[in-house]
Design a protein around this motif. Structure first.
Motif, PDB file in Angstrom:
ATOM      1  N   SER A 174       0.836  -1.206   0.000  1.00 35.25           N
ATOM      2  CA  SER A 174       0.000   0.000   0.000  1.00 35.25           C
ATOM      3  C   SER A 174       0.877   1.264   0.000  1.00 35.25           C
ATOM      4  O   SER A 174       0.602   2.236  -0.689  1.00 35.25           O
ATOM      5  N   HIS A 213       0.670   4.497  -2.455  1.00 32.60           N
ATOM      6  CA  HIS A 213       0.099   5.767  -2.000  1.00 32.60           C
ATOM      7  C   HIS A 213       1.068   6.680  -1.287  1.00 32.60           C
ATOM      8  O   HIS A 213       0.739   7.835  -1.021  1.00 32.60           O
ATOM      9  N   GLN A 245      -5.294  -6.582   1.801  1.00 27.08           N
ATOM     10  CA  GLN A 245      -4.730  -5.669   0.797  1.00 27.08           C
ATOM     11  C   GLN A 245      -5.723  -4.583   0.439  1.00 27.08           C
ATOM     12  O   GLN A 245      -5.366  -3.406   0.340  1.00 27.08           O
ATOM     13  N   ASP A 305      -4.896  -0.771   1.213  1.00 27.33           N
ATOM     14  CA  ASP A 305      -4.851   0.167   0.081  1.00 27.33           C
ATOM     15  C   ASP A 305      -5.792   1.337   0.341  1.00 27.33           C
ATOM     16  O   ASP A 305      -5.444   2.499   0.098  1.00 27.33           O
TER      17      ASP A 305
END
Lengths: 422, 157, 455
Positions: A132, A136, A263, A267
């Motif tokens: 993640s 991001h 996940q 995320d």
């Protein structure tokens, strides 16, 4: 003979509290001040959740011959382990999150030389987090900075009172930092979990969700923040307001997130953090429990360029794997400082036994894995009986000196000598 | 306690203790004094005070402490079965807020710090009950330690 | 053990040796005047013999830098050590070490093989703000800094934010302006008889540094955000201020496609390790370096993510070869290029001076025998010869021989400054705010690190 040791460091969890004042009598730890139950379970050898129950220390290496255990010297146990690893084509070295950095470095060398896969015990928790991050971005600060700055704290799938009890006092809730001198009074708290925990005693905004509802909550928060129409989930609007009005926020996520669609959830939380950072600073922080889990991922990232599980059987560079290992493909396991069999399903255990997969366990205490293992190698307690380096959950390392003596070998010594044999 | 009489201070108690910290009772003299104040121990529990060199000390301590049947004005009782040693109580204590900088910040007190209680071996242990502000305030007694304990391990009386 | 490097063509700007044929005698790891008996002779006829290089600015071990590896932004420690060694370096210096992260930084530096290391103690002025405003307190602040320098294992002092500013409303009264801070720093440095490194910013270039010569401007490149900043930098360098280049590649790598990587180190602004500079800054940085090659300007790259160590030969070629500049930049950028003398000065003499290591960066008797030997080109002096050294000696021991690393486990040390200062109430106050107990905050007796006091 009594000795007083001040400012010892506790290897009970990833808080690595360094304010433990110990009284040692006749080379045994008699008393430790400022230590919570988790630390006491390391220093005084009792069970974490049941302090009255003693954990049994292993005293001698042993090998299973048929149905019987035979006590052997270390050298013999190592020799047998070396044989097991030489015969194996898909060996796994599992655990290491409760071992010091020197042991972890030795394990990495061993994995390389035996073309094994190195599987961190908490990969299911950390791998989705790192993936993640890569998508991001990273928003990071040390625990001191979080303590000093954060006026908004969210616990997601985490119960620090269970995984790292003093965290709420030293850093996240009750601590009185530079810009948070009123402590609890000026902290705005929230928690999200699938069942109500002790956090609810002082966290007013406690959102209890059904398992699987979390990604929807995250997406709902993102919608609320970007002016969209969020779904009707109880507490969502209040949480969105809490986040939006923060001057400096932290989202601590715990092991709970790895029990569902990890996940997807991570995320979403990563995206949420990135979005929130457009307004005020927001830190996204894994609430690590195992005392040197952070050290292991730090080592893997530094040496191999990836924090995921390196598989040297796959290729010489040890490409990192994000998905937990498939036990049905493994043909030998070395478990270091973890109770693997506690986490496996009965089905998985039966299959390993049916396939006669040899298990070698390095552990200070007797546990389920040592009960099932073919070779059991007792080791000294890192940071208590043998010096080691460990990383606090925010990535700052501490040197843990030896406090009491033992005849047992350290796990780093066992692993190094094993590598030398091969 | 007799009206108008104050709880003796630890220093006053210590004047009638051997102050050798021999450890035969399992404690230091300062700790023993604390237990005398909470009535968990009696002056007779100190083996050294029975020696001829300390004649009259036990009687003097009884006089200082008041009648053995009289309860302490206030105190805290900790259920060690429930206590997880998190230290929230130590950080929230009103006395500690003003007297122990480390506890105020959220760290564990140092051995030489002035505290009422601290965490030992994973559980909260009272060492100087007499410092508690509940003994001084007439009304609206502070109950921070019990209030914030997440497992409700503290009972105040 | 006596060693002689025979017949080499020695280049050492700080000793004024510009290609003279000299024998170099080495005993006990140091260059000596002369030896009558030697155990070993290295034939360096026709080869360029230079002091080994020192990297003044190597951001490889700061807190949070490891995360760069998630995006391939930093190689492994082993690769770092080897790339530096093959270029002819024996020492690297980390700029960003702080009191809470000292142990972290030193452990990271210890993981890099082959290279000696050191770090700058980066002071957070917000920790001292109430003391800085009053001139009477400055000697105590100076003593506190001297104490911290030693106990954090630092070699030099640095300030990343030369001002005091808070985001919080209720702390606004503690603001101290850039100009005021520069004045205060000048006073403290006078008391300490020391220098300090300041991270270059457009504001700093405009502010006007005190003329005492105690300030070093670090990493100029990214600060050159407009022509005015470039002009100011020119003037400062012309006035003799010491600085390092902060070179950047022509088109910053993958601009815009990288996610944020912010580390909050309790400064006014968090550091974004993925930050991208002004698009014209790289050109200005190179232009400045070229025009100011005679100035007190040491070589440095702005960050190793944009310009990895393996790309240093390219950076060197831009300084030294106008053909190379035309190829990468499309133009000459300046009429002159760096000579071998200039290049060695900026990568050897000046860094050693700025780090305060008097026995490095030169080859006069007394120097540590850190020697790099290169093939000497026959045509223009700058071909690939200097991209890889033929041999590298570290304190007289071979590290590189025949263009390959031959000793992967050569001993290495971390250099720090011993000041002998004692703790005072400022230190006590600082330590009291940390989550660590004072005993655990000091650099711990880690057996992995070999400490050496700087001379």
């Amino acid at each position: 003979m009594e000795a007083r040791i001040e400012s010892a460091i506790c290897p009970g969890c990833a808080c690595l509290c360094d304010d433990i004042d110990i009284t040692v009598v006749d080379d045994r730890i008699y008393q430790a001040a400022n230590i919570c139950l988790w630390g006491a379970s390391k220093f005084l050898a009792h069970k974490r959740f049941h302090p009255k129950k003693e954990r049994r220390r292993l005293q001698q290496p042993r090998i299973k011959q048929g149905c019987l255990w035979q006590t052997v010297p270390y050298e013999a146990a190592l020799k047998r382990t070396a044989e097991i690893l030489t015969r194996a084509s898909r060996p796994v070295i599992y655990g290491l999150t409760n071992s010091g950095s020197w042991a972890q470095e030795a394990a990495l060398d061993l994995a390389r030389s035996t073309r094994a896969r190195l599987e961190p015990a908490d990969l299911a928790f950390k791998a989705p987090y790192y993936r993640s991050l890569m998508k991001h971005g990273l928003f990071w600060a040390s625990l001191d900075v979080i303590r000093d700055e954060a006026d908004t704290v969210v616990f997601w799938g985490a119960n620090p009172l269970h995984s790292c009890p003093r965290h709420v006092v030293r850093y996240s809730v009750f601590a009185r930092g530079k810009f948070t001198e009123r402590g609890l009074e000026e902290r705005r708290l929230a928690a999200v979990d699938v069942y109500r925990t002790e956090l609810a005693e002082f966290v007013k905004l406690f959102i209890r969700l059904e398992p699987g509802q979390e990604p929807a909550l995250v997406q709902g928060l993102l919608a609320a923040l970007t002016g969209g129409k969020p779904p009707a989930i109880r507490g969502l609007r209040r949480l969105a307001a809490l986040l939006e009005e923060a001057s400096y926020g932290v989202i601590f996520f715990g092991r709970g997130v790895s029990y569902g669609p990890a996940q997807e959830l991570l995320d979403g939380l990563g995206e949420l953090t990135a979005r929130l950072n457009r307004g005020s600073p927001f830190i996204f922080f894994p609430l690590t429990a195992d005392f040197n889990s952070t050290g292991l991922y730090h080592l893997l990232l530094r040496e191999l360029g990836s924090p995921l599980a390196p598989d040297f059987g796959h290729d010489l560079a040890g490409t990192g794997q994000a998905e937990p290992v498939a036990w049905s493909e493994v043909d030998a396991v070395v478990v270091v400082g973890a109770d693997l069999f506690w986490f496996l399903s009965q089905e998985e255990i039966d299959r390993l036994k049916k396939r006669q997969v040899p298990v070698v366990a390095l552990s200070p205490f007797a546990n389920r894995t040592t009960g099932h293992a073919e070779v059991v190698i007792p080791v000294a307690l890192a940071g208590v009986e043998t010096p080691e380096i460990a990383y606090r959950m925010d990535g700052l390392p501490l040197f843990l000196p030896k406090i009491v003596s033992t005849h047992l070998w350290s796990d780093s010594r066992v692993l190094r000598e094993l590598t030398a044999l091969l | 306690m007799a009206k108008g009489a104050l709880m003796p201070a630890v220093e006053e108690i210590q004047e009638f203790l051997p102050n050798l910290d021999c450890g035969r009772c399992g404690l230091t003299c300062a700790e023993f004094a604390g237990f005398l104040l909470t009535r968990e121990l009696a002056p007779e529990d100190c083996p050294v005070l029975h020696e001829p060199d300390y004649a009259g000390f036990i009687e003097a301590l009884h006089e200082l402490l008041g009648q053995p049947t009289v309860q302490a004005a206030a105190g805290m009782q900790i259920d060690l079965e429930k206590c997880i040693g998190c230290g929230i109580c130590v950080a929230m204590c009103e006395f500690h807020l003003g007297n122990c900088a480390d506890a105020r910040l959220g760290k564990g007190p140092r051995p030489q710090d002035k505290v009422i209680f601290h965490i030992v071996n994973g559980g909260a242990v009272v060492v100087h009950q007499e410092r508690c502000t509940r003994l001084l305030q007439a009304a609206e007694k502070c109950s921070k330690c019990a209030e914030y304990c997440p497992t409700k391990a503290i009972v105040l009386f | 053990m006596g060693l002689v490097i025979q017949g080499g063509i020695v280049f050492d700007p700080s000793s004024n040796w510009d290609g003279e044929v000299r024998d170099l005698f080495i005993a006990h790891g140091r260059v000596v005047d002369h030896l009558t008996e030697v155990d070993e002779a290295i034939d360096a006829r026709g080869l360029a013999v230079t002091p080994a290089a020192l990297e003044l600015r190597s951001p490889v071990a700061g807190y949070g830098q490891n995360f760069l590896r998630l995006w391939g932004g930093l190689p492994s420690p082993r690769e770092l050590g080897e790339s530096y060694a093959l270029l002819g370096y024996t020492h690297i210096h980390e700029p960003d070490l702080t009191l809470p992260t000292a142990n972290y930084v030193h452990r990271e530096l210890a993981a890099i093989p082959l290279m000696d290391t050191s770090a700058s103690l980066t002071l957070n002025l917000r920790d001292f703000d109430i003391f800085l405003k009053n001139k009477e307190n400055l000697s105590e602040v100076a003593a506190a800094w001297a104490y911290l320098l030693e106990h954090c294992g630092g070699l030099t002092l640095r300030v990343a934010e030369p001002f005091v500013r808070y985001r919080q409303e209720f702390y606004q009264h503690r603001t101290i302006s850039l100009e005021a801070v520069l004045d205060i720093l000048d006073n403290i440095l006078h008391i300490l008889d020391s220098k300090i490194s300041l991270e270059a910013t457009p504001e700093l270039l405009t502010a006007g540094l005190p003329s005492s010569g105690r300030f070093h401007l670090a990493c100029l490149g990214p600060a050159l955000v407009n022509p005015e900043a470039l002009e100011k930098a020119h003037r400062l360098l012309a006035a003799g201020v010491s600085a390092d280049m902060g070179l950047l590649p022509p088109a910053p790598r993958s601009q815009g496609s990288l996610v944020p990587l912010t580390i909050d180190q309790d400064r006014f602004a968090p550091c974004d390790l993925h930050g991208s500079p002004d698009p014209e800054a790289p050109r200005r940085a190179l232009e400045l370096a070229l025009h100011c090659r005679q100035a007190n300007l040491a070589f440095s790259a702005a960050d190793l993510r944009q310009t990895p160590v393996s790309s240093f030969p390219q950076l060197f070629s831009w300084l030294c070869d106008h053909h190379s500049r035309r190829r990468f930049w499309g133009e000459d950028l300046a009429p002159c290029s760096y000579s071998l003398h200039d290049w060695l000065r900026s990568t050897r003499s000046l860094p050693a001076q700025h780090l305060g290591l008097p026995d490095r960066g030169h080859l006069r008797p007394g120097a540590r025998a850190d020697v790099s030997i290169y093939d000497l080109p026959t045509l223009s002096w700058w071909p690939q010869s200097f991209n890889r050294c033929r041999m590298l000696l570290k304190a007289g021991e071979r590290v590189v021989d025949n263009y390959e690393i031959v000793n992967h486990t050569v001993s290495k040390a971390t250099f720090y400054r011993r000041t002998g200062a004692l703790p005072n109430h400022i230190i006590d106050g600082l330590y009291a705010k940390s989550s660590f107990r004072p005993g655990n905050l000091r650099v711990h007796p880690n057996p992995e690190i070999h400490w050496q006091k700087a001379p």
